[in-house]
Design a protein around this motif. Structure first.
Motif, PDB file in Angstrom:
ATOM      1  N   SER A   1      52.581  41.933  43.368  1.00  0.00           N
ATOM      2  CA  SER A   1      51.911  42.957  42.553  1.00  0.00           C
ATOM      3  C   SER A   1      51.113  42.237  41.470  1.00  0.00           C
ATOM      4  O   SER A   1      51.698  41.495  40.659  1.00  0.00           O
ATOM      5  CB  SER A   1      52.943  43.903  41.933  1.00  0.00           C
ATOM      6  N   ILE A   2      49.778  42.416  41.477  1.00  0.00           N
ATOM      7  CA  ILE A   2      48.926  41.718  40.508  1.00  0.00           C
ATOM      8  C   ILE A   2      47.899  42.691  39.927  1.00  0.00           C
ATOM      9  O   ILE A   2      47.631  43.763  40.478  1.00  0.00           O
ATOM     10  CB  ILE A   2      48.207  40.526  41.155  1.00  0.00           C
ATOM     11  N   LYS A   3      47.343  42.255  38.801  1.00  0.00           N
ATOM     12  CA  LYS A   3      46.286  43.035  38.158  1.00  0.00           C
ATOM     13  C   LYS A   3      44.948  42.708  38.815  1.00  0.00           C
ATOM     14  O   LYS A   3      44.737  41.606  39.317  1.00  0.00           O
ATOM     15  CB  LYS A   3      46.220  42.726  36.662  1.00  0.00           C
ATOM     16  N   ASN A   4      44.063  43.659  38.772  1.00  0.00           N
ATOM     17  CA  ASN A   4      42.732  43.481  39.342  1.00  0.00           C
ATOM     18  C   ASN A   4      42.031  42.306  38.660  1.00  0.00           C
ATOM     19  O   ASN A   4      42.145  42.107  37.454  1.00  0.00           O
ATOM     20  CB  ASN A   4      41.915  44.766  39.183  1.00  0.00           C
ATOM     21  N   THR A   5      41.346  41.515  39.476  1.00  0.00           N
ATOM     22  CA  THR A   5      40.602  40.303  39.108  1.00  0.00           C
ATOM     23  C   THR A   5      41.514  39.096  38.892  1.00  0.00           C
ATOM     24  O   THR A   5      41.015  37.991  38.694  1.00  0.00           O
ATOM     25  CB  THR A   5      39.732  40.486  37.855  1.00  0.00           C
ATOM     26  N   LYS A   6      42.824  39.276  38.950  1.00  0.00           N
ATOM     27  CA  LYS A   6      43.744  38.161  38.733  1.00  0.00           C
ATOM     28  C   LYS A   6      44.133  37.539  40.086  1.00  0.00           C
ATOM     29  O   LYS A   6      43.777  38.031  41.148  1.00  0.00           O
ATOM     30  CB  LYS A   6      44.992  38.622  37.987  1.00  0.00           C
ATOM     31  N   THR A   7      44.856  36.422  40.007  1.00  0.00           N
ATOM     32  CA  THR A   7      45.290  35.725  41.214  1.00  0.00           C
ATOM     33  C   THR A   7      46.817  35.575  41.219  1.00  0.00           C
ATOM     34  O   THR A   7      47.462  35.660  40.161  1.00  0.00           O
ATOM     35  CB  THR A   7      44.652  34.334  41.324  1.00  0.00           C
ATOM     36  N   ALA A   8      47.366  35.339  42.393  1.00  0.00           N
ATOM     37  CA  ALA A   8      48.803  35.081  42.555  1.00  0.00           C
ATOM     38  C   ALA A   8      48.979  34.020  43.623  1.00  0.00           C
ATOM     39  O   ALA A   8      48.210  33.970  44.599  1.00  0.00           O
ATOM     40  CB  ALA A   8      49.549  36.355  42.946  1.00  0.00           C
TER      41      ALA A   8
ATOM     42  N   ASP B   1      42.894  45.132  54.173  1.00  0.00           N
ATOM     43  CA  ASP B   1      41.834  45.781  53.386  1.00  0.00           C
ATOM     44  C   ASP B   1      41.217  44.716  52.485  1.00  0.00           C
ATOM     45  O   ASP B   1      41.759  44.366  51.431  1.00  0.00           O
ATOM     46  CB  ASP B   1      42.402  46.925  52.546  1.00  0.00           C
ATOM     47  N   LYS B   2      40.056  44.197  52.901  1.00  0.00           N
ATOM     48  CA  LYS B   2      39.424  43.111  52.166  1.00  0.00           C
ATOM     49  C   LYS B   2      38.803  43.570  50.857  1.00  0.00           C
ATOM     50  O   LYS B   2      38.390  42.732  50.042  1.00  0.00           O
ATOM     51  CB  LYS B   2      38.362  42.443  53.043  1.00  0.00           C
ATOM     52  N   ALA B   3      38.713  44.865  50.616  1.00  0.00           N
ATOM     53  CA  ALA B   3      38.240  45.356  49.326  1.00  0.00           C
ATOM     54  C   ALA B   3      39.324  45.261  48.265  1.00  0.00           C
ATOM     55  O   ALA B   3      39.044  45.364  47.077  1.00  0.00           O
ATOM     56  CB  ALA B   3      37.760  46.808  49.466  1.00  0.00           C
ATOM     57  N   VAL B   4      40.593  45.071  48.689  1.00  0.00           N
ATOM     58  CA  VAL B   4      41.712  44.988  47.747  1.00  0.00           C
ATOM     59  C   VAL B   4      41.973  43.550  47.329  1.00  0.00           C
ATOM     60  O   VAL B   4      42.171  43.252  46.139  1.00  0.00           O
ATOM     61  CB  VAL B   4      42.987  45.613  48.358  1.00  0.00           C
ATOM     62  N   CYS B   5      41.959  42.627  48.297  1.00  0.00           N
ATOM     63  CA  CYS B   5      42.266  41.244  47.958  1.00  0.00           C
ATOM     64  C   CYS B   5      41.772  40.304  49.043  1.00  0.00           C
ATOM     65  O   CYS B   5      41.381  40.739  50.130  1.00  0.00           O
ATOM     66  CB  CYS B   5      43.767  41.049  47.759  1.00  0.00           C
ATOM     67  N   THR B   6      41.773  39.018  48.704  1.00  0.00           N
ATOM     68  CA  THR B   6      41.498  37.960  49.677  1.00  0.00           C
ATOM     69  C   THR B   6      42.666  36.979  49.652  1.00  0.00           C
ATOM     70  O   THR B   6      43.457  36.952  48.694  1.00  0.00           O
ATOM     71  CB  THR B   6      40.193  37.221  49.350  1.00  0.00           C
ATOM     72  N   TYR B   7      42.761  36.180  50.734  1.00  0.00           N
ATOM     73  CA  TYR B   7      43.791  35.129  50.800  1.00  0.00           C
ATOM     74  C   TYR B   7      43.123  33.834  51.205  1.00  0.00           C
ATOM     75  O   TYR B   7      42.328  33.791  52.163  1.00  0.00           O
ATOM     76  CB  TYR B   7      44.877  35.487  51.829  1.00  0.00           C
ATOM     77  N   ASN B   8      43.451  32.758  50.491  1.00  0.00           N
ATOM     78  CA  ASN B   8      42.898  31.455  50.843  1.00  0.00           C
ATOM     79  C   ASN B   8      43.887  30.366  50.441  1.00  0.00           C
ATOM     80  O   ASN B   8      44.126  30.131  49.244  1.00  0.00           O
ATOM     81  CB  ASN B   8      41.546  31.224  50.160  1.00  0.00           C
ATOM     82  N   ASN B   9      44.474  29.743  51.461  1.00  0.00           N
ATOM     83  CA  ASN B   9      45.329  28.568  51.247  1.00  0.00           C
ATOM     84  C   ASN B   9      46.403  28.809  50.182  1.00  0.00           C
ATOM     85  O   ASN B   9      46.582  28.021  49.256  1.00  0.00           O
ATOM     86  CB  ASN B   9      44.474  27.362  50.870  1.00  0.00           C
ATOM     87  N   GLY B  10      47.132  29.915  50.301  1.00  0.00           N
ATOM     88  CA  GLY B  10      48.243  30.188  49.407  1.00  0.00           C
ATOM     89  C   GLY B  10      47.874  30.913  48.124  1.00  0.00           C
ATOM     90  O   GLY B  10      48.748  31.165  47.285  1.00  0.00           O
ATOM     91  N   VAL B  11      46.603  31.283  47.935  1.00  0.00           N
ATOM     92  CA  VAL B  11      46.164  31.974  46.709  1.00  0.00           C
ATOM     93  C   VAL B  11      45.634  33.348  47.087  1.00  0.00           C
ATOM     94  O   VAL B  11      44.730  33.477  47.923  1.00  0.00           O
ATOM     95  CB  VAL B  11      45.080  31.179  45.964  1.00  0.00           C
TER      96      VAL B  11
ATOM     97  N   THR C   1      46.744  46.567  40.761  1.00  0.00           N
ATOM     98  CA  THR C   1      46.600  47.631  39.763  1.00  0.00           C
ATOM     99  C   THR C   1      45.481  47.270  38.788  1.00  0.00           C
ATOM    100  O   THR C   1      45.043  46.118  38.712  1.00  0.00           O
ATOM    101  CB  THR C   1      47.909  47.829  38.999  1.00  0.00           C
ATOM    102  N   GLU C   2      45.039  48.268  38.031  1.00  0.00           N
ATOM    103  CA  GLU C   2      43.912  48.080  37.113  1.00  0.00           C
ATOM    104  C   GLU C   2      44.300  47.120  35.997  1.00  0.00           C
ATOM    105  O   GLU C   2      45.392  47.191  35.443  1.00  0.00           O
ATOM    106  CB  GLU C   2      43.471  49.432  36.524  1.00  0.00           C
ATOM    107  N   TYR C   3      43.381  46.186  35.690  1.00  0.00           N
ATOM    108  CA  TYR C   3      43.633  45.244  34.609  1.00  0.00           C
ATOM    109  C   TYR C   3      43.126  45.840  33.306  1.00  0.00           C
ATOM    110  O   TYR C   3      41.978  46.282  33.200  1.00  0.00           O
ATOM    111  CB  TYR C   3      42.922  43.918  34.880  1.00  0.00           C
ATOM    112  N   VAL C   4      43.978  45.883  32.320  1.00  0.00           N
ATOM    113  CA  VAL C   4      43.619  46.376  30.985  1.00  0.00           C
ATOM    114  C   VAL C   4      43.722  45.204  30.022  1.00  0.00           C
ATOM    115  O   VAL C   4      44.813  44.655  29.795  1.00  0.00           O
ATOM    116  CB  VAL C   4      44.544  47.517  30.534  1.00  0.00           C
ATOM    117  N   ALA C   5      42.571  44.788  29.496  1.00  0.00           N
ATOM    118  CA  ALA C   5      42.552  43.638  28.586  1.00  0.00           C
ATOM    119  C   ALA C   5      43.244  43.993  27.278  1.00  0.00           C
ATOM    120  O   ALA C   5      43.148  45.124  26.795  1.00  0.00           O
ATOM    121  CB  ALA C   5      41.111  43.216  28.312  1.00  0.00           C
ATOM    122  N   PRO C   6      43.960  43.071  26.689  1.00  0.00           N
ATOM    123  CA  PRO C   6      44.610  43.339  25.395  1.00  0.00           C
ATOM    124  C   PRO C   6      43.571  43.562  24.304  1.00  0.00           C
ATOM    125  O   PRO C   6      42.505  42.946  24.308  1.00  0.00           O
ATOM    126  CB  PRO C   6      45.431  42.066  25.147  1.00  0.00           C
TER     127      PRO C   6
END
Length: 486
Positions: free
Chosen positions: A304-311, A335-345, A380-385
């Motif tokens: 579970s990650i925030k939008n624009t972030k990586t895991a 669903d490639k509009a949700v996320c991408t995967y590349n070499n463990g990221v 989920t949506e990223y909300v900047a502090p």
């Protein structure tokens, strides 16, 4: 008219005496053999209604006699028995408080002994005759006892049962230090000493074997709490002897199945034994398959990650349970509009859920088996502090401080997050002048991040220092902890 009965009744009336037998008294009369009164054999006459059995011991005038056989039987008048006078007795101890006294006829001792200049030899042998009953059935080969007016020890070498009689063949035996020679009880002190507690301890709970394999049982024996060394010989019992065998603490698998093996030990019969058991499971050897199995493993499988972030995801590939090096993993995203995967990221692109499938296609794709990994991703949506705070780089390590290993000087940068448009006015002061050169940047003004330096005094000091950072306009503060490693 029955003349024989009249003669018997007349003789019984004149000569009849009480025969004590089986807890009661029967009336009969006796005739000794013609060889003389010292001959051990005697003939007993009883009315046919008062019959006794072979092997019965009865008392007559203070002496005991053993019935050897029925000689004649006149069914309506009397029975005639051949008897022999018991001339000895002996005691056998089977356990503590388990002492049995036996009356017997002992063959002439003097005729049975072999003697030389050193005395009676061990080659001496003698025979005994006893009634056959539950007590005499306990007498086994190698049982020892004292009997005879020479006070000799005998060991049973042969046991025979004939009808209701027990015949013992015995050999001369040495007197042991466990014998009570005063009371004529062999092996008495083996039983009458204080009982010891022997504890068998097996470290394995279960032993798994393939058929025909062997394994040593890890076992110890303690006497009253002290482990014995060298280890005594343990007695092993097997619930199902067709599954395995045990010899010298080594288990050999015989056939497929399960059983329980129990170990016990005690030095003497009255000792206390605490046993221990191990479960034994025997299986057939599984033949190696003629194909390989490849399994992709991902950790974690739920992200579970925030939008624009990586895991990051740890991925490995196992071949028949063993990890292979540098595998090439094929990925697909539902669903490639949700996320991408590349070499463990995993990189989040938009709010939603997606499934990432990781596959490996090395080996022989026609015969080998493949197990893929599934990663469930939620973005989920990223909300900047929005709050304003001070950030310092380099950042802390996992221990909650920064390690400064440079022996001279390290550059640090303080910046104000979410402070756009603010005129920054800083105080940066170090807490210790003993470990570092003076750090004092009071009233620094500027809209850019502020740099400061911490120098290890003489390059060889070790310890913790705290740099106090304060932005005057927003009144944001931060105490930045540094560990100096000289």
């Amino acid at each position: 008219m029955n003349i024989l009965k009249d003669i018997f009744d007349s003789t019984l009336q004149r000569e009849g005496v009480g025969i004590a037998v089986d807890g009661g008294v029967k009336k009969g009369f006796c005739r000794r053999n013609e060889t003389g009164s010292t001959d051990p054999y005697m003939t007993l006459y009883l009315p046919h209604t008062d019959q006794i059995n072979q092997g019965t011991i009865f008392s007559l005038n203070g002496d005991k006699y053993l019935v050897l056989k029925t000689v004649t039987s006149e069914n309506d008048t009397y029975k005639k028995y051949q008897c022999i006078k018991t001339n000895n007795s002996f005691k056998i101890m089977y356990g503590k408080n388990d002492l049995v006294l036996y009356d017997c006829y002992m063959k002439e001792l003097a005729d049975s002994l072999n003697a030389n200049s050193d005395g009676i030899t061990v080659s001496s042998k003698i025979d005994f005759v006893l009634p056959l009953n539950d007590d005499t059935k306990r007498i086994a080969i190698n049982r020892r006892f004292f009997c005879g007016y020479y006070g000799l020890a005998w060991k049973v070498s042969d046991v025979n049962y004939k009808g209701n009689l027990c015949y013992l063949g015995c050999e001369r035996d040495a007197v042991l230090n466990t014998d009570d020679t005063i009371n004529g009880i062999a092996d008495r002190w083996s039983y009458d000493s204080e009982a010891d507690t022997y504890t068998v301890k097996i470290t394995q709970d279960t032993i798994n074997l393939l058929k025909d394999e062997t394994e040593t049982i890890n076992v110890s024996v303690s006497k009253n709490g002290t482990v014995l060394s060298p280890q005594p010989v343990i007695e092993w019992t097997i619930e199902n002897g067709s599954i395995c065998s045990v010899d010298n603490n080594i288990i050999t698998a015989l056939s497929v199945g399960e059983t329980t093996v129990t170990g016990s030990y005690k030095a003497k019969e009255d000792d206390i034994c605490k046993t221990d058991s191990v479960k034994v499971i025997v299986t057939e050897e599984t033949p190696m398959p003629d194909y390989d199995t490849y399994t992709v493993i991902a950790e974690p499988t739920t992200v579970s990650i925030k939008n624009t972030k990586t895991a990051n995801v740890a991925v490995k590939v196992l071949r028949n349970g063993i990890e292979i090096e540098n595998p090439t993993v094929i990925s697909s995203v539902s669903d490639k509009a949700v996320c991408t995967y590349n070499n463990g990221v995993i990189t989040a692109l938009g709010v939603g859920t997606a499934t990432i499938t990781l596959e490996y296609r090395g080996g022989d794709v026609l015969s080998d088996k493949y197990n893929s990994a599934i990663i469930n991703v939620t973005v989920t949506e990223y909300v900047a502090p929005t709050e304003t705070y001070i950030k310092v780089t380099p950042v802390y390590n996992a221990d909650g401080y920064y390690n400064q290993n440079d022996g001279n000087s390290t550059k640090y940068t303080a910046s104000l997050v979410n402070g756009t448009g603010i005129t920054k006015k800083w105080d940066i002061i170090c807490s210790s002048d003993e470990l570092t050169e003076k750090v004092d940047y009071s009233f620094m003004i500027g809209s850019k991040p502020q740099c400061f330096y911490v120098s290890n005094l003489q390059g060889n000091k070790s310890g913790f220092v705290t740099v106090h950072i304060e932005e005057k306009t927003t009144k944001c503060t931060l105490d930045y902890v540094i560990k100096l490693n000289g």
